[in-house]
Design an enzyme around this catalytic site. Structure first.
Site, PDB file in Angstrom:
ATOM      1  N   ARG A  45      23.478  46.684  44.605  1.00 26.89           N
ATOM      2  CA  ARG A  45      26.113  47.032  44.921  1.00 26.89           C
ATOM      3  C   ARG A  45      25.445  47.969  45.998  1.00 26.89           C
ATOM      4  O   ARG A  45      26.338  47.690  46.837  1.00 26.89           O
ATOM      5  CB  ARG A  45      25.850  47.829  43.657  1.00 26.89           C
ATOM      6  CG  ARG A  45      26.513  47.030  42.727  1.00 26.89           C
ATOM      7  CD  ARG A  45      27.911  47.614  41.765  1.00 26.89           C
ATOM      8  NE  ARG A  45      28.180  46.948  40.618  1.00 26.89           N
ATOM      9  CZ  ARG A  45      28.873  46.919  39.728  1.00 26.89           C
ATOM     10  NH1 ARG A  45      27.998  48.104  38.842  1.00 26.89           N
ATOM     11  NH2 ARG A  45      29.719  46.326  38.861  1.00 26.89           N
ATOM     12  N   GLY A 381      35.233  42.619  35.835  1.00 24.39           N
ATOM     13  CA  GLY A 381      37.528  42.916  35.376  1.00 24.39           C
ATOM     14  C   GLY A 381      38.050  42.836  36.468  1.00 24.39           C
ATOM     15  O   GLY A 381      38.617  42.187  36.510  1.00 24.39           O
TER      16      GLY A 381
END
Ligand code: ADP
Ligand code: MG
Length: 401
Positions: A45, A381
């Protein structure tokens, strides 16, 4: 049945078009990385956030970085951003200054001292209780640290928090390069895919994925379902599920989906065979079941070889594949075969391939196939909500292009 959505291109202002020279940018990145022994265990990330940070530095901006890390309920030294800043500094070959808090006088002073190209890392945004409440005072305090706001945290864009949404009401807000690419890639699959579109869904919870099923029923040519979520469908069909993981809350919805699929143009494919185990354990006794009625004392932990062949054949002839959720309990080697085979099929597919966040990305990485798909989303999500057609508050709050 949902209508086929029209093609939408990215409509928000991009950091590429922002005037940043000599200005200070508050950058919300998704630096929520796993830590081990106080150090960054996987810097994927951080690397994904580099292009936006580098662009800003190259163009003469100073950068105030903010992210959440884990789920602290207040200040927690074990979840400090310091190791993340250190790793970022190594990757950029420059010093990343560490702020002692998220906001406050000392932080404001450190921000005001930044010169062109310099970087200040704020503390974990969740050290502030106002973060998840989207507290306007916290948003204003954050905004006072900079001249413009850049949201590059796609993985958090489905949440309206102070650093992802509130702050954008107080500063000119731009999309970072990663966020822009994520929205563009996923929107293209959702609204304007090359046909046929094959949606492959798995994982544990059918209720997480109902929105996506709803969206694609009648729009995709095929929806292939594996993972534990198939047992909600089998239960709805009145089959025996043995000791398999069945999400009861999803059974009624699964029944409705089966009914809707009957009258739609979408082929809904469930497994035709299974790999069973007696317990959720790598050393448990296993057997193959030619069929899907699971006997007492056994649980379905992976799709079987006929299902693997069927799914593989369909993936191979897709114009577009969207995959979310493992086909079985892939963390346990005896039950990793279905997920590995689907990962290999997706990696080898000539069509456009997009994998949405969460455990399917972890699976691709584990099988060494992460580089073989066209787009690997960083947001679990967030990617599901975007695919469902919901607006992401962290994107909506940005300026229009
Ligand atoms: P994602 O993160 O990709 O959206 P989920 O979080 O819904 O997926 O589910 C992932 C989990 O589902 C994995 O930990 C995997 O072990 C589990 N799982 C998949 N299939 C089964 C199964 N048949 N029985 C039990 N667990 C399963
Ligand atoms: Mg998951």
């Amino acid at each position: 049945m949902p209508e086929a959505a029209s093609t939408q291109s990215f409509t928000k202002a991009s950091v590429r078009d922002a005037d940043v020279d000599g200005r200070r940018a508050l950058v919300r990145a998704d630096l929520n990385v796993p830590l081990e022994g106080g150090a960054v265990a996987d810097d994927t990330r951080i690397r994904a956030s580099l292009p936006t940070i580098e662009l800003l530095r190259d163009r003469g901006a100073s950068v105030v970085l903010v992210s959440h890390l884990g789920r602290p309920k207040g200040p927690d030294p074990s979840l400090s951003m310091a190791p993340v800043g250190e790793r970022l500094g190594e990757l950029l070959g420059t010093e990343v200054r560490q702020a002692p808090a998220v906001v406050g006088d000392q932080v404001s002073e450190m921000a005001s001292e930044l010169g062109a190209g310099e970087i200040l890392m704020l503390e974990n945004s969740r050290f502030e209780p106002g973060e998840t409440k989207n507290d306007p005072e916290l948003a204003e305090a954050l905004a006072s640290l900079a001249d413009l706001y850049v949201n590059d945290a796609f993985g958090s864009a489905h949440r309206a928090h102070a650093t992802t949404e509130g702050v954008a009401h107080h500063l000119p807000g731009y999309a970072g390069l990663l966020l822009e690419r994520e929205v563009t890639e996923l929107t293209a699959v959702r609204d304007d895919p090359q046909r046929p579109l094959i949606v492959v869904l798995g994982g544990a919870k059918v209720t997480d994925k109902l929105g996506v099923i709803d969206r694609f029923l009648g729009f995709a040519e095929e929806i292939l379902i594996g993972g534990a979520m198939c047992f909600s469908f089998f239960k709805a069909e009145g089959r025996d599920t043995g000791d398999s993981l069945v999400e009861e809350a999803g059974v009624e919805s699964a029944r409705k989906v089966l009914e809707q699929a009957e009258g739609s143009d979408t082929m809904l494919e469930l497994p035709e065979d299974l790999c069973l185990g007696q317990e959720f354990d790598a050393d448990t006794e296993t057997r193959l079941l030619n069929g899907v009625d699971v006997p007492e004392g056994w649980m379905g932990l992976d799709i079987g070889s006929n299902t693997i062949a069927n799914f593989g054949k369909r993936i191979a002839r897709a114009g577009t594949v969207f995959w979310n959720g493992p086909m079985g309990a892939f963390e346990l080697e005896p039950f990793a075969g279905g997920t590995r085979s689907v990962a290999e099929a997706v990696a080898a597919a000539p069509g456009h391939t997009v994998v949405g966040g969460g455990d399917s990305v972890a699976a691709l990485q584990r099988f060494g196939l992460a580089g073989a798909v066209d787009w690997l989303s960083t947001g679990g999500g967030a990617s599901l909500e975007l695919m469902e057609g919901r607006e992401l508050p962290g994107v909506e709050a940005l300026q229009d292009a």
